[in-house]
Design a protein around this motif. Structure first.
Motif, short mmCIF file in Angstrom:
data_model
loop_
_atom_site.label_atom_id
_atom_site.label_comp_id
_atom_site.label_asym_id
_atom_site.label_seq_id
_atom_site.Cartn_x
_atom_site.Cartn_y
_atom_site.Cartn_z
N GLN A 1 3.53 65.41 -66.68
CA GLN A 1 3.12 65.28 -65.28
C GLN A 1 4.35 65.24 -64.37
N MET B 1 1.08 70.36 -65.36
CA MET B 1 -0.15 69.59 -65.20
C MET B 1 -1.19 69.87 -66.28
N VAL C 1 -3.56 63.16 -62.14
CA VAL C 1 -3.24 64.58 -62.22
C VAL C 1 -4.24 65.39 -61.41
N GLN D 1 -3.55 67.61 -57.96
CA GLN D 1 -3.97 69.01 -57.86
C GLN D 1 -4.97 69.26 -56.74
#
Length: 362
Positions: free
Chosen positions: A69, A74, A111, A115
């Motif tokens: 990360q 990712m 994560v 995003q």
């Protein structure tokens, strides 16, 4: 203006495993915090090789996921963190398993949030908290409540966000935990997002005070609290203090993280807004452009966190460059809609209103 939220610092979950594995994971996180991703990756991989039980392997996968990360990998991070969560899920009958499961799930949700995928982040973490809420430690559940508050704020579900922040504060009632500063910071950010600037000032100042006492005035986390207080001060007419705080925070961020870091991008965009409101359009324009360039490199060109800066930039140039303003607003709108924010989200509503005004002027 945009207030970045604060999250629990990563840390290894203590498990009953070989000392060499625990030591390697601690070294990996130390290297990660120092910005040495490759050393951290090597150490985490070695810990995985040496792990001889499921919980040790889950902890190793968790730390390896943190490394991915941090390095911006990712999809790999999601795979490793999902593996850690799956291993720990089979051991939710013991405290170490509960903690590992919740840490891995929170990391996956983070994560997704980074995003801009707010819906899967919320679904994942709500389900996980529901499974272990009664068995998790107070520290872990406070961190999970905080993450849920942040997620719901980002997606525009403000009442739900407020509810989780309150539950976290209730858990910390009567303590002097440094996590209080994180919660105060985020509660102030939520009030700011709702347009209740008077309610935002007190928790924002509390966050600065609590963190300064714990870490000293020049720590990057204190700078982040100061950078979050500044937009609130601007809204209540304290532009001079707001600019001073942002300039100080930028100096600390650039020294600690470098000139192209996410925190630098956010603070630069907020400094542009101060200059904009203070009647210095040329200085503001240069700062907005720098902020957008930094955030695009850090987050990608269509991330929803660019939307507030794009909206502010459009307000600055709409009279001199209406086509450029419309392009910035359309881009902001697409990033927010793609992230499935609520129709009542303040930034989306502001973008839609300005687009309508520009179209009516044609």
């Amino acid at each position: 203006l945009w207030l970045p939220d604060r999250f629990k610092e990563i840390s290894p979950v203590p498990v009953h495993s070989e000392q060499s594995v625990s030591g390697l994971l601690s070294q990996a996180l130390t290297a990660l915090e120092a910005g040495d991703d490759e050393t951290a990756r090597t150490l985490a991989a070695r810990a995985e090789e040496l792990s001889t039980d499921a919980l040790a392997l889950a902890n190793s996968a968790l730390v390896h996921g943190y490394v991915d990360q941090h390095a911006g990998e990712m999809e790999s991070a999601l795979q490793r963190l999902g593996h850690a969560a799956a291993l720990a899920a089979d051991h939710r009958d013991v405290p170490e398993g509960v903690s590992l499961y919740l840490h891995a799930t929170m990391a996956m949700a983070t994560v997704y949030r980074v995003q801009g995928r707010y819906t899967p982040a919320e679904q994942l973490l709500v389900a996980a908290v529901g499974r272990v809420e009664e068995r998790a430690t107070a520290e872990d559940i406070v961190a999970a409540y905080n993450e849920l508050g942040v997620l719901f704020k980002y997606s525009g579900k403000f009442e739900a966000a407020a509810g989780f922040y309150k539950r976290a504060l209730d858990r910390l009632s009567g303590t002097t935990s440094p996590e209080l500063a994180t919660l105060y910071h985020n509660i102030a950010g939520l009030a700011h997002a709702r347009g209740d600037y008077a309610a935002a000032e007190d928790p924002a100042r509390k966050a600065v005070a609590v963190r300064t006492e714990a870490l000293g005035p020049d720590h990057p986390d204190v700078a982040a609290d100061c950078a979050a207080l500044a937009p609130i001060l601007l809204e209540i007419g304290e532009a001079g203090e707001a600019e001073s705080l942002l300039r100080k925070a930028l100096g600390i961020f650039e020294k600690a993280y470098g000139a192209d870091h996410y925190e630098v991008g956010i603070a630069t965009g907020n400094l542009a807004a101060v200059m904009h409101q203070s009647g210095r359009p040329e200085e503001a324009k240069a700062r907005y452009e720098r902020s957008l360039a930094i955030l695009e490199r850090a987050l990608g060109s269509q991330h929803p966190e660019l939307a507030p800066v794009l909206n502010n930039f459009a307000q600055l140039i709409r009279e001199t460059d209406p086509h450029g303003a419309q392009a910035a607003l359309e881009r902001a709108r697409l990033s927010l809609v793609s992230a499935s924010v609520e129709e009542s989200h303040p930034t989306l509503m502001a973008v839609n209103a300005c687009l309508s005004e520009l179209k009516n002027q044609k």
